[in-house]
Design an enzyme around this catalytic site. Structure first.
Site, PDB file in Angstrom:
ATOM      1  N   GLY A 239       0.744  -1.187  -0.254  1.00  0.00           N
ATOM      2  CA  GLY A 239      -0.162   0.016   0.042  1.00  0.00           C
ATOM      3  C   GLY A 239       0.656   1.406  -0.018  1.00  0.00           C
ATOM      4  O   GLY A 239       0.322   2.507  -0.149  1.00  0.00           O
ATOM      5  N   GLU A 273       3.923  -6.657   1.465  1.00  0.00           N
ATOM      6  CA  GLU A 273       3.254  -7.036   0.321  1.00  0.00           C
ATOM      7  C   GLU A 273       3.047  -5.726  -0.517  1.00  0.00           C
ATOM      8  O   GLU A 273       2.311  -5.493  -1.194  1.00  0.00           O
ATOM      9  CB  GLU A 273       1.682  -7.411   0.458  1.00  0.00           C
ATOM     10  CG  GLU A 273       1.511  -8.714   1.397  1.00  0.00           C
ATOM     11  CD  GLU A 273       0.096  -8.978   1.758  1.00  0.00           C
ATOM     12  OE1 GLU A 273      -0.766  -8.191   1.270  1.00  0.00           O
ATOM     13  OE2 GLU A 273      -0.249 -10.067   2.326  1.00  0.00           O
ATOM     14  N   PRO A 274       4.488  -5.303  -1.063  1.00  0.00           N
ATOM     15  CA  PRO A 274       4.504  -3.982  -1.781  1.00  0.00           C
ATOM     16  C   PRO A 274       4.090  -4.352  -3.120  1.00  0.00           C
ATOM     17  O   PRO A 274       4.930  -5.242  -3.733  1.00  0.00           O
ATOM     18  CB  PRO A 274       5.794  -3.373  -1.462  1.00  0.00           C
ATOM     19  CG  PRO A 274       6.443  -4.624  -1.108  1.00  0.00           C
ATOM     20  CD  PRO A 274       5.505  -5.639  -0.558  1.00  0.00           C
ATOM     21  N   GLY A 275       3.633  -3.413  -3.775  1.00  0.00           N
ATOM     22  CA  GLY A 275       3.344  -3.517  -5.415  1.00  0.00           C
ATOM     23  C   GLY A 275       3.763  -2.481  -6.047  1.00  0.00           C
ATOM     24  O   GLY A 275       4.966  -2.283  -6.336  1.00  0.00           O
ATOM     25  N   ARG A 276       2.913  -1.359  -5.795  1.00  0.00           N
ATOM     26  CA  ARG A 276       3.005  -0.175  -6.506  1.00  0.00           C
ATOM     27  C   ARG A 276       4.556   0.503  -6.478  1.00  0.00           C
ATOM     28  O   ARG A 276       5.310   0.920  -7.263  1.00  0.00           O
ATOM     29  CB  ARG A 276       1.925   0.653  -6.117  1.00  0.00           C
ATOM     30  CG  ARG A 276       2.064   2.200  -7.014  1.00  0.00           C
ATOM     31  CD  ARG A 276       1.180   2.846  -6.371  1.00  0.00           C
ATOM     32  NE  ARG A 276      -0.314   2.522  -5.942  1.00  0.00           N
ATOM     33  CZ  ARG A 276      -1.318   2.352  -6.703  1.00  0.00           C
ATOM     34  NH1 ARG A 276      -1.646   3.027  -7.834  1.00  0.00           N
ATOM     35  NH2 ARG A 276      -2.423   1.979  -6.060  1.00  0.00           N
ATOM     36  N   TYR A 316     -10.171   5.515 -12.236  1.00  0.00           N
ATOM     37  CA  TYR A 316      -9.691   6.285 -11.013  1.00  0.00           C
ATOM     38  C   TYR A 316      -9.679   7.699 -11.090  1.00  0.00           C
ATOM     39  O   TYR A 316      -9.202   8.411 -10.093  1.00  0.00           O
ATOM     40  CB  TYR A 316      -8.458   5.763 -10.281  1.00  0.00           C
ATOM     41  CG  TYR A 316      -8.460   4.053 -10.113  1.00  0.00           C
ATOM     42  CD1 TYR A 316      -9.245   3.486  -9.332  1.00  0.00           C
ATOM     43  CD2 TYR A 316      -7.169   3.458 -10.823  1.00  0.00           C
ATOM     44  CE1 TYR A 316      -9.135   2.038  -9.088  1.00  0.00           C
ATOM     45  CE2 TYR A 316      -7.288   2.160 -10.697  1.00  0.00           C
ATOM     46  CZ  TYR A 316      -7.966   1.346 -10.009  1.00  0.00           C
ATOM     47  OH  TYR A 316      -8.093   0.251 -10.055  1.00  0.00           O
ATOM     48  N   CYS A 344     -14.183   3.561 -28.449  1.00  0.00           N
ATOM     49  CA  CYS A 344     -15.288   4.299 -28.471  1.00  0.00           C
ATOM     50  C   CYS A 344     -15.879   4.306 -27.270  1.00  0.00           C
ATOM     51  O   CYS A 344     -17.048   3.634 -26.661  1.00  0.00           O
ATOM     52  CB  CYS A 344     -16.306   3.379 -29.555  1.00  0.00           C
ATOM     53  SG  CYS A 344     -15.478   3.156 -30.934  1.00  0.00           S
ATOM     54  N   GLU A 345     -15.119   5.234 -26.405  1.00  0.00           N
ATOM     55  CA  GLU A 345     -15.906   5.613 -25.172  1.00  0.00           C
ATOM     56  C   GLU A 345     -15.230   6.931 -24.589  1.00  0.00           C
ATOM     57  O   GLU A 345     -14.335   7.285 -24.883  1.00  0.00           O
ATOM     58  CB  GLU A 345     -15.327   4.685 -24.123  1.00  0.00           C
ATOM     59  CG  GLU A 345     -15.576   3.175 -24.023  1.00  0.00           C
ATOM     60  CD  GLU A 345     -16.678   2.559 -23.225  1.00  0.00           C
ATOM     61  OE1 GLU A 345     -17.579   3.427 -22.379  1.00  0.00           O
ATOM     62  OE2 GLU A 345     -16.914   1.417 -23.676  1.00  0.00           O
ATOM     63  N   TYR A 373      -0.166  -1.629 -12.346  1.00  0.00           N
ATOM     64  CA  TYR A 373      -1.582  -1.712 -12.688  1.00  0.00           C
ATOM     65  C   TYR A 373      -1.682  -0.864 -14.133  1.00  0.00           C
ATOM     66  O   TYR A 373      -2.838  -0.303 -14.084  1.00  0.00           O
ATOM     67  CB  TYR A 373      -2.170  -0.737 -11.505  1.00  0.00           C
ATOM     68  CG  TYR A 373      -2.168  -1.295 -10.199  1.00  0.00           C
ATOM     69  CD1 TYR A 373      -2.461  -2.567  -9.744  1.00  0.00           C
ATOM     70  CD2 TYR A 373      -1.335  -0.812  -9.362  1.00  0.00           C
ATOM     71  CE1 TYR A 373      -2.435  -3.252  -8.618  1.00  0.00           C
ATOM     72  CE2 TYR A 373      -1.261  -1.353  -7.929  1.00  0.00           C
ATOM     73  CZ  TYR A 373      -1.427  -2.616  -7.574  1.00  0.00           C
ATOM     74  OH  TYR A 373      -1.275  -3.142  -6.545  1.00  0.00           O
TER      75      TYR A 373
HETATM   76  N1  LLP Z   1      -1.629  -6.828  -0.609  1.00  0.00           N
HETATM   77  C1  LLP Z   1      -3.224  -6.930  -1.058  1.00  0.00           C
HETATM   78  C2  LLP Z   1      -3.825  -7.807  -0.275  1.00  0.00           C
HETATM   79  C3  LLP Z   1      -3.499  -6.245  -1.813  1.00  0.00           C
HETATM   80  O1  LLP Z   1      -4.762  -6.233  -2.115  1.00  0.00           O
HETATM   81  C4  LLP Z   1      -2.938  -5.291  -2.598  1.00  0.00           C
HETATM   82  C5  LLP Z   1      -3.393  -4.189  -3.576  1.00  0.00           C
HETATM   83  C6  LLP Z   1      -1.440  -5.119  -2.378  1.00  0.00           C
HETATM   84  C7  LLP Z   1      -0.924  -5.949  -1.328  1.00  0.00           C
HETATM   85  C8  LLP Z   1      -0.338  -4.093  -3.019  1.00  0.00           C
HETATM   86  O2  LLP Z   1      -0.855  -2.901  -2.800  1.00  0.00           O
HETATM   87  P1  LLP Z   1       0.274  -1.795  -3.331  1.00  0.00           P
HETATM   88  O3  LLP Z   1       1.324  -1.964  -2.630  1.00  0.00           O
HETATM   89  O4  LLP Z   1       0.374  -1.967  -4.884  1.00  0.00           O
HETATM   90  O5  LLP Z   1      -0.350  -0.402  -3.214  1.00  0.00           O
HETATM   91  N2  LLP Z   1      -5.507  -1.031  -9.312  1.00  0.00           N
HETATM   92  C9  LLP Z   1      -5.365  -0.056  -8.278  1.00  0.00           C
HETATM   93  C10 LLP Z   1      -4.746  -0.646  -7.340  1.00  0.00           C
HETATM   94  C11 LLP Z   1      -5.303  -1.688  -6.444  1.00  0.00           C
HETATM   95  C12 LLP Z   1      -4.543  -2.320  -5.305  1.00  0.00           C
HETATM   96  C13 LLP Z   1      -5.324  -3.501  -5.183  1.00  0.00           C
HETATM   97  N3  LLP Z   1      -4.632  -4.313  -3.836  1.00  0.00           N
HETATM   98  C14 LLP Z   1      -4.615   1.135  -9.200  1.00  0.00           C
HETATM   99  O6  LLP Z   1      -4.542   0.966 -10.165  1.00  0.00           O
HETATM  100  O7  LLP Z   1      -4.388   2.203  -8.269  1.00  0.00           O
END
Ligand code: LLP
Length: 422
Positions: A239, A273-276, A316, A344-345, A373
């Site tokens: 997050g 659990e980092p993604g972004r 978003y 077409c949107e 994402y």
């Molecule tokens: N762990 C869990 C359980 C999650 O649901 C998520 C993201 C993450 C980790 C990773 O979160 P991050 O570190 O990436 O913030 N599509 C949206 C973001 C949706 C995130 C969903 N869950 C966007 O484009 O902003």
């Protein structure tokens, strides 16, 4: 810090001009910088030095195999939310013992696949799911490692679509319910209670909500310990936000230090659990200008990337910086335009009312912060083949996913399928 910088006026991915990549691989094109994503992973990992921890990259942000393989090589764990993501992680050489399986709705076959593969833990999000996991594990003659995902009811102050830790969200179980479920799980010989998890949302730009969540989860872990249910790990979720425009998210060092401090009394392991934060600013989407169109008082820059390639602005109202790839032209004008795709949107835009140097057809634009994402949420809407993805490392490029063909678009379909009796 990322490795998309201008050299002699031309935007580069590490040492390669984006123009050259666009020529070689076509547009729209996702370009990722390995130096950037490696650096981000290492910085975050180092920020937790001193406590036992595993950085589990959230695969959903960007599931490209070559990118996953880079993380696997760094020793990363992975956070998955489907069996498909597990399949990808295994294909990329990821270690299943460092995989955490999150998600509100896991099917039996997904649970079975995860148990067979030997994942580290299944994060459980409801009483019903706990029961299902127990049934599947018993049937397989194994013990399922589980953690409950607790919803700590804190407001992450982010976009409502990406906030997950409030009571009104569909995710996790309340602290009260967790108190009730843990003793049941601990008594179940098809389950092995190994931890507690929480994740409160995404694109969070201050440390406070993380700390509030940790406080609550830690208090629960303490209580359980007193009851004779010790937990081996505490998963703080992902997050952490990034800068798209003018946000000022905490630096990973600050985030790590805050977590270390909050978890000082915790003797177990810590999972993240980092993604972004790992991949967001490690990627750009390169697109070519098709037309500059004026309509009434509005100007539209029509490009060859669309909401099927990058849906975040439409979904978003997300902001992504957009800049010309090439050198500034002499005497160029600034315009205020909507950057739109061919779909077409009316919601098919990459930017609205954006001040930018006036482009001409054929120019390349780079849409920044598209590594998370971006491709992961892309689709074939309007029968548009999905973009190619390229990893850059120094002066080398690797085609990590070839551009889809028209044949790919109809794979698995039949114009006149034979009837079947069902
Ligand atoms: N762990 C869990 C359980 C999650 O649901 C998520 C993201 C993450 C980790 C990773 O979160 P991050 O570190 O990436 O913030 N599509 C949206 C973001 C949706 C995130 C969903 N869950 C966007 O484009 O902003």
């Amino acid at each position: 810090m990322n490795h998309f910088q201008r050299k002699k006026g031309v935007l580069h991915a590490e040492a390669i001009p984006l123009e050259r990549l666009a020529e070689r691989y076509g547009t729209p094109l996702y370009v990722y910088s390995t130096a950037t994503l490696t650096r981000h992973w290492k910085v975050l990992n180092r920020s937790l030095a001193g406590i036992r921890h595993v950085v589990c990259y959230a695969v959903k942000a960007n599931a490209n195999l070559a990118l996953l393989a880079r993380f696997a090589k760094l020793g990363s764990g992975f956070d998955i939310v489907s069996a498909g993501e597990l399949y990808r992680v295994l294909k990329a050489g990821g270690d299943p013992r460092k995989v955490v399986f999150s998600g509100v709705g896991k099917r039996d076959d997904e649970i079975a696949f995860a148990l067979e593969s030997g994942v580290r833990v299944l994060n459980v999000e409801s009483a019903g799911e706990l029961a299902r996991i127990s049934i599947v594990a018993r049937r397989m003659g194994v013990r399922a490692p589980i953690a409950l995902r607790v919803n700590p009811d804190v407001d992450p102050k982010t976009h409502p679509y990406i906030s997950t830790g409030l009571r009104e969200n569909k995710f996790g179980v309340s602290v009260e319910e967790a108190r009730r479920l843990y003793p049941l799980a601990a008594k179940d010989d098809a389950l092995h209670v190994v931890g507690v998890a929480s994740h409160i949302g995404s694109q969070i730009t201050s440390v406070k909500p993380f700390l509030d969540a940790i406080d609550r989860v830690l208090a629960l872990a303490r209580e359980l310990e007193k009851q004779g249910i010790p937990l081996a790990h505490l998963d703080v979720g992902g997050g952490l936000g990034i800068r798209y425009k003018d946000e000022e998210p905490p630096h990973p060092d600050e985030y790590g230090a805050a977590i270390r401090k909050a978890l000082a009394p915790w003797k177990g392991e810590v999972l993240l659990e980092p993604g972004r934060v790992l991949v967001g600013n490690a990627g750009v989407l390169v697109t070519r200008v098709l037309h500059v169109k004026r309509s009434g008082r509005k100007t539209f820059v029509v490009v060859d990337a669309a909401m099927n390639d990058l849906v975040r602005p439409a979904f978003y109202e997300a902001h992504h910086d957009i800049e010309p790839v090439g050198r500034p032209r002499e005497g160029e004008r600034e315009i205020v335009a909507d950057v739109v795709g061919p779909i077409c949107e009316s919601s098919d835009f990459l930017a609205r009312k954006r001040r930018m140097p006036e482009p001409v057809p054929g120019d390349l634009l780079a849409v920044r912060s598209a590594g998370a994402y971006g491709f992961a949420m892309s689709s074939n809407y309007n029968a548009r083949p999905r973009a190619a993805e390229v990893l850059v490392e120094g002066d080398q490029a690797f085609l990590a996913r070839r551009r889809e063909t028209y044949a790919d678009l109809v794979r698995g379909e039949e114009p006149a399928p034979a009837p079947e009796r069902v």
